[in-house]
Scaffold this motif. Structure first.
Motif, PDB file in Angstrom:
ATOM      1  N   ALA A 294       0.834  -1.208   0.000  1.00 46.92           N
ATOM      2  CA  ALA A 294       0.000   0.000   0.000  1.00 46.92           C
ATOM      3  C   ALA A 294       0.868   1.257   0.000  1.00 46.92           C
ATOM      4  N   PHE A 295       1.982   1.229   0.768  1.00 46.74           N
ATOM      5  CA  PHE A 295       2.886   2.381   0.794  1.00 46.74           C
ATOM      6  C   PHE A 295       3.507   2.608  -0.581  1.00 46.74           C
ATOM      7  N   GLY A 296       3.976   1.523  -1.208  1.00 48.87           N
ATOM      8  CA  GLY A 296       4.571   1.659  -2.531  1.00 48.87           C
ATOM      9  C   GLY A 296       3.575   2.164  -3.550  1.00 48.87           C
ATOM     10  N   THR A 297       2.325   1.718  -3.454  1.00 49.93           N
ATOM     11  CA  THR A 297       1.304   2.185  -4.393  1.00 49.93           C
ATOM     12  C   THR A 297       1.053   3.676  -4.241  1.00 49.93           C
ATOM     13  N   ARG A 298       0.998   4.169  -3.001  1.00 50.10           N
ATOM     14  CA  ARG A 298       0.758   5.609  -2.789  1.00 50.10           C
ATOM     15  C   ARG A 298       1.911   6.441  -3.335  1.00 50.10           C
ATOM     16  N   ARG A 299       3.149   6.023  -3.081  1.00 49.63           N
ATOM     17  CA  ARG A 299       4.283   6.792  -3.575  1.00 49.63           C
ATOM     18  C   ARG A 299       4.377   6.750  -5.097  1.00 49.63           C
ATOM     19  N   ILE A 300       4.056   5.637  -5.690  1.00 51.13           N
ATOM     20  CA  ILE A 300       4.100   5.555  -7.157  1.00 51.13           C
ATOM     21  C   ILE A 300       3.013   6.426  -7.774  1.00 51.13           C
ATOM     22  N   ARG A 301       1.845   6.447  -7.156  1.00 49.42           N
ATOM     23  CA  ARG A 301       0.785   7.321  -7.655  1.00 49.42           C
ATOM     24  C   ARG A 301       1.194   8.787  -7.578  1.00 49.42           C
ATOM     25  N   LEU A 302       1.823   9.182  -6.480  1.00 52.16           N
ATOM     26  CA  LEU A 302       2.302  10.565  -6.356  1.00 52.16           C
ATOM     27  C   LEU A 302       3.365  10.858  -7.410  1.00 52.16           C
ATOM     28  N   PHE A 303       4.281   9.935  -7.612  1.00 58.04           N
ATOM     29  CA  PHE A 303       5.339  10.132  -8.606  1.00 58.04           C
ATOM     30  C   PHE A 303       4.743  10.269 -10.005  1.00 58.04           C
ATOM     31  N   ILE A 304       3.767   9.426 -10.335  1.00 60.57           N
ATOM     32  CA  ILE A 304       3.155   9.488 -11.662  1.00 60.57           C
ATOM     33  C   ILE A 304       2.392  10.797 -11.843  1.00 60.57           C
ATOM     34  N   ALA A 305       1.703  11.251 -10.803  1.00 65.57           N
ATOM     35  CA  ALA A 305       0.956  12.506 -10.905  1.00 65.57           C
ATOM     36  C   ALA A 305       1.896  13.685 -11.170  1.00 65.57           C
ATOM     37  N   VAL A 306       2.979  13.788 -10.411  1.00 63.18           N
ATOM     38  CA  VAL A 306       3.939  14.885 -10.625  1.00 63.18           C
ATOM     39  C   VAL A 306       4.588  14.768 -12.006  1.00 63.18           C
ATOM     40  N   LEU A 307       4.899  13.540 -12.417  1.00 63.13           N
ATOM     41  CA  LEU A 307       5.515  13.350 -13.729  1.00 63.13           C
ATOM     42  C   LEU A 307       4.566  13.763 -14.849  1.00 63.13           C
ATOM     43  N   ALA A 308       3.270  13.475 -14.709  1.00 59.11           N
ATOM     44  CA  ALA A 308       2.308  13.871 -15.732  1.00 59.11           C
ATOM     45  C   ALA A 308       2.199  15.390 -15.818  1.00 59.11           C
ATOM     46  N   VAL A 309       2.128  16.056 -14.667  1.00 65.16           N
ATOM     47  CA  VAL A 309       2.076  17.533 -14.672  1.00 65.16           C
ATOM     48  C   VAL A 309       3.353  18.115 -15.257  1.00 65.16           C
ATOM     49  N   ALA A 310       4.505  17.527 -14.925  1.00 57.72           N
ATOM     50  CA  ALA A 310       5.771  18.023 -15.454  1.00 57.72           C
ATOM     51  C   ALA A 310       5.831  17.858 -16.967  1.00 57.72           C
ATOM     52  N   GLY A 311       5.404  16.701 -17.467  1.00 58.86           N
ATOM     53  CA  GLY A 311       5.431  16.503 -18.913  1.00 58.86           C
ATOM     54  C   GLY A 311       4.530  17.459 -19.654  1.00 58.86           C
ATOM     55  N   ALA A 312       3.321  17.684 -19.140  1.00 60.37           N
ATOM     56  CA  ALA A 312       2.407  18.610 -19.808  1.00 60.37           C
ATOM     57  C   ALA A 312       2.914  20.040 -19.753  1.00 60.37           C
ATOM     58  N   THR A 313       3.468  20.462 -18.612  1.00 60.07           N
ATOM     59  CA  THR A 313       3.925  21.849 -18.457  1.00 60.07           C
ATOM     60  C   THR A 313       5.123  22.147 -19.335  1.00 60.07           C
ATOM     61  N   THR A 314       6.106  21.265 -19.308  1.00 64.15           N
ATOM     62  CA  THR A 314       7.293  21.503 -20.145  1.00 64.15           C
ATOM     63  C   THR A 314       6.985  21.390 -21.632  1.00 64.15           C
ATOM     64  N   SER A 315       6.007  20.568 -22.004  1.00 62.30           N
ATOM     65  CA  SER A 315       5.643  20.463 -23.418  1.00 62.30           C
ATOM     66  C   SER A 315       4.946  21.719 -23.927  1.00 62.30           C
ATOM     67  N   LEU A 316       4.381  22.509 -23.033  1.00 61.18           N
ATOM     68  CA  LEU A 316       3.701  23.745 -23.435  1.00 61.18           C
ATOM     69  C   LEU A 316       4.652  24.924 -23.608  1.00 61.18           C
ATOM     70  N   ALA A 317       5.937  24.741 -23.303  1.00 57.83           N
ATOM     71  CA  ALA A 317       6.865  25.879 -23.345  1.00 57.83           C
ATOM     72  C   ALA A 317       6.985  26.448 -24.750  1.00 57.83           C
ATOM     73  N   ARG A 318       7.212  25.604 -25.721  1.00 52.57           N
ATOM     74  CA  ARG A 318       7.382  26.112 -27.085  1.00 52.57           C
ATOM     75  C   ARG A 318       6.086  26.665 -27.680  1.00 52.57           C
ATOM     76  N   PRO A 319       4.931  25.951 -27.564  1.00 53.93           N
ATOM     77  CA  PRO A 319       3.703  26.567 -28.109  1.00 53.93           C
ATOM     78  C   PRO A 319       3.347  27.901 -27.476  1.00 53.93           C
ATOM     79  N   LEU A 320       3.718  28.108 -26.208  1.00 55.83           N
ATOM     80  CA  LEU A 320       3.407  29.364 -25.524  1.00 55.83           C
ATOM     81  C   LEU A 320       4.539  30.379 -25.622  1.00 55.83           C
ATOM     82  N   SER A 321       5.535  30.121 -26.476  1.00 55.32           N
ATOM     83  CA  SER A 321       6.643  31.053 -26.740  1.00 55.32           C
ATOM     84  C   SER A 321       7.454  31.358 -25.493  1.00 55.32           C
ATOM     85  N   ILE A 322       7.688  30.349 -24.679  1.00 54.51           N
ATOM     86  CA  ILE A 322       8.548  30.490 -23.510  1.00 54.51           C
ATOM     87  C   ILE A 322       9.981  30.189 -23.932  1.00 54.51           C
ATOM     88  N   ASP A 323      10.926  30.918 -23.386  1.00 55.08           N
ATOM     89  CA  ASP A 323      12.335  30.781 -23.760  1.00 55.08           C
ATOM     90  C   ASP A 323      12.836  29.364 -23.468  1.00 55.08           C
TER      91      ASP A 323
END
Length: 698
Positions: free
Chosen positions: A235-264
């Motif tokens: 159960a502990f491993g499942t909670r930490r993996i879920r947190l890791f996946i959630a942060v990784l998904a937000v990170a992937g979406a945010t960094t992928s928006l840099a070029r379309p939004l004209s961020i340096d």
């Protein structure tokens, strides 16, 4: 001549020196000397009394040709190469280190100077998205994304209500629908609404990337649920993996928006580093707070420190773009545990789908081994993708190393496929052999077929193993760049040489093939060949293993068998003789034998083994001291001795009850002398008659 030739030689000398100076990079120095010489000469006005300067004579043809050659680009290039070869060059390693250090310093300074601009650029990008959405009549991106997610969750709620009322015959299908059905519903409904709306460009990109990240994260959560239920994850491993996946998904979406939004680009890199550090901290926190045995606190601390250093090294490999080492390190930790978890989940799936199958059944092996093979192939495919499309891998500049790495990755896939094929084949063959072993009490046709399968399947399994190993090895060598054509040709020549040098071995193998083709004997049958007899236990490529009824084991090459006497095929007719006095009522004896035959046939243990019951054939011959009656019955192979013993007992008891005696040899004592030879002959006949036995089997 001397006066006229001096200017020519001077011009030629000056031209050569000028071009040499140009080739050596001394043009500025020459111009400086010329300027100093001109500056030192006084500037006098030409007086009328001075005669005019004589006009220079025209250049000779050879000098003009030389000057033309000096202006040739090829000659200049040759002179530059000669000058570069004469100058000492710095070491390649020093040049690479210096250039790398300069690039790293420049990159570091650029990132450091871009850090203060991160909030401003993010705020400016958000403002552009908000302004465009407002001008198009849309709410802000957060509001639109939240509304889209809420609609998807509402569709999930209706789906769950419908699933509760539904009934599935297979519990595994019900589990799959209950776990993955809501995710599929959310994906379909949210995607349909997103595609139906005409979004503004910037808002469209933002909603698209974050919606994809949300759907992928939900899918990962749905996959983690069966792993946790199967006991592969805590159960502990499942909670930490879920947190890791959630942060990784937000990170992937945010960094992928840099070029379309004209961020340096530098700001994008800083955002990636920030998210990566956050993920690193989550992983380290999970290592230090993982639940373990409290008695090994000191050992746990050491292991946690080592794991933390290992993760920091992985983060460094990712930061410097050494993706090959990064993914190799990830696989070294994650892949073994992931394979264990996937194997347990697949085994639980197979057990729920096919509850009557054991772990070695073909379907269970396909489910477990296939799931593990899929994970390994996916990991190798991702490494191949990174290797193919990452331009920063330095070892790709070496064709030998590049070919070796590609061949090694492909070889892993080949070995996994070969192992899967072998395990499936082995499981199928073992299952068929188990079915053949369980047909011991079946009708004769089924027993014969089962015996043939038990004979041929082990040989086929060994041959299949040799073929799979040879094919896998040759394919791996071919992928590694080895020319397998000469190896195959050499193997053929070596096989011919071995065939000529070991004719006996070849004879044994060929003889065994023909014995099996003729179906001369099978595993479990009792055979006799020359001085060898026993039950067939197993085969190899060149010999058969016989177990004698007294326990001895014979390993007989096929080439030495010759004619084979099979005592266990189809049926056995057993005959025996009994001697009675001359005055015995033969008709009465036959009636008694008929009753005994009916009793044997009706016996629940002996009856199924009798094909034709016991009967008396009649008087076989008349001996010296009685008549010999013949008896016979037909039974299953291998059971005739047991049935005959039971028949002996029943005949003895029945004949004693009915007053029928057995004939006994008698010796006459009187005045007439009998020769010792006659007495010995009579005793010998009686002994041979009583010791007569058709079969040695018990």
């Amino acid at each position: 001549m001397l006066v006229e030739g001096a200017p020519t030689r001077a011009i030629l000398f000056l031209s050569v020196r000028i071009h040499l100076a140009f080739s050596r990079g001394l043009i500025p120095f020459i111009f400086a000397l010329l300027f100093m010489a001109i500056a030192q000469q006084p500037c006098h006005a030409q007086s009328p009394e001075m005669p005019p300067a004589p006009q220079p004579a025209p250049l000779p043809a050879k000098v003009s040709e030389l000057l033309h050659l000096m202006n040739d680009p090829e000659l200049r290039q040759w002179l530059e190469k000669r000058q570069a070869a004469e100058q000492p060059t710095p070491a390649i390693a020093e040049t690479m280190i210096e250039s790398g250090e300069a690039k790293a310093r420049t990159r570091y300074q650029a990132l450091r100077s871009a850090i203060p601009t991160v909030p401003a650029q993010i705020a400016a990008a958000a403002s552009r998205v908000r302004e465009q959405a407002k001008n198009s009549g849309f709410a802000p991106a957060t509001v639109m994304f939240t509304a889209l997610v809420c609609v998807g969750f509402a569709a999930e709620w209706f789906f769950k209500k419908a699933v509760v009322k539904a009934r599935f015959g297979n519990p595994l299908v019900a589990y799959a629908v209950g776990e993955f059905g809501p995710w599929v519903t959310f994906m379909l409904v949210s995607s349909a609404i997103f595609l139906a709306i005409d979004w503004p460009p910037l808002l469209h990109v933002v909603i698209l990337f974050y919606l994809l990240a949300f759907i992928i994260a939900r899918l990962a959560f749905a996959v983690l649920k069966p792993l946790t239920d199967a006991g592969a994850l805590s159960a502990f491993g499942t909670r930490r993996i879920r947190l890791f996946i959630a942060v990784l998904a937000v990170a992937g979406a945010t960094t992928s928006l840099a070029r379309p939004l004209s961020i340096d680009r530098d700001v994008e890199t800083i955002m990636s580093y920030g998210f990566s550090i956050l993920l690193l901290l989550i992983a380290i926190e999970a290592v230090w707070r993982r639940p373990e045995n409290a008695s090994a606190a000191e050992q746990r601390t050491v292991v946690s420190v080592l794991y933390s250093l290992y993760m920091i090294c992985l983060w460094f490999f990712w930061a410097v773009n050494f993706l090959g080492l990064f993914w190799a390190g990830i696989y070294l930790i994650v892949l073994p545990r992931l394979l264990t978890a996937v194997g347990r989940t697949a085994e639980a799936f197979a057990k729920g789908r096919w509850p009557n199958d054991n772990k070695t059944s073909a379907r269970t092996v396909l489910a477990v081994r296939g799931a593990r093979a899929f994970v390994i192939v996916a990991a190798v495919a991702w490494v191949i993708f990174i290797w193919q499309y990452n331009p920063n891998i330095l070892v790709r500049e070496n064709p030998t190393i590049d070919a070796a790495v590609r061949g090694a990755l492909k070889s892993i896939v080949i070995l996994i496929f070969a192992d899967l094929c072998w395990q499936l084949s082995k499981a199928f063959i073992d299952a068929r052999m188990g079915d053949a072993d369980s047909v011991a009490s079946s009708p004769s046709a089924d027993v014969a077929r089962a015996g043939r399968l038990r004979t041929l399947l082990p040989i086929f399994r060994n041959a299949l193993a040799a073929v799979v190993i040879a094919a896998a090895v040759l394919t791996v060598l071919a992928e590694m760049g080895v020319q397998i054509g000469p190896l195959i040709a050499g193997a053929g020549i070596f096989g011919v040489a071995v065939g000529f040098g070991s004719q006996t071995l070849v004879k044994d193998i060929v003889s065994g093939i023909f014995y099996l083709m003729d179906d001369a004997f099978r595993v479990g049958e009792y055979i006799q060949s020359g001085n060898y007899m026993g039950t067939v236990e197993s085969f190899s490529l060149r010999s058969v293993r016989l177990r004698h009824h007294r326990g001895a084991v014979f390993t007989v090459p096929f080439g030495e068998l010759g004619a084979v006497q099979n005592m266990s095929r189809d049926w056995v007719a057993d005959k025996f003789l009994l001697r009675f006095p001359f005055n015995t009522d033969v008709a009465k004896a036959k009636r008694i034998i008929t009753q005994i035959g009916e009793q044997l046939k009706e016996d629940p243990e002996i009856g199924p083994q009798i094909l034709k019951t016991l009967e008396m054939k009649g008087v076989e011959q008349i001996g010296d001291f009685g008549v010999e009656l013949s008896f016979a019955f037909t039974a299953l192979p291998g059971r005739q001795t047991y049935i005959r013993r039971q028949a002996y007992t029943m005949i003895r008891d029945a004949f004693i009850e009915n007053g029928i005696d057995f004939a006994q040899p008698a010796a006459q004592a009187g005045g007439e002398d009998k020769s010792d030879a006659a007495a010995l002959t009579l005793q010998k006949k009686w002994g041979e008659q009583m010791a007569r036995s058709p079969s040695p089997r018990t």
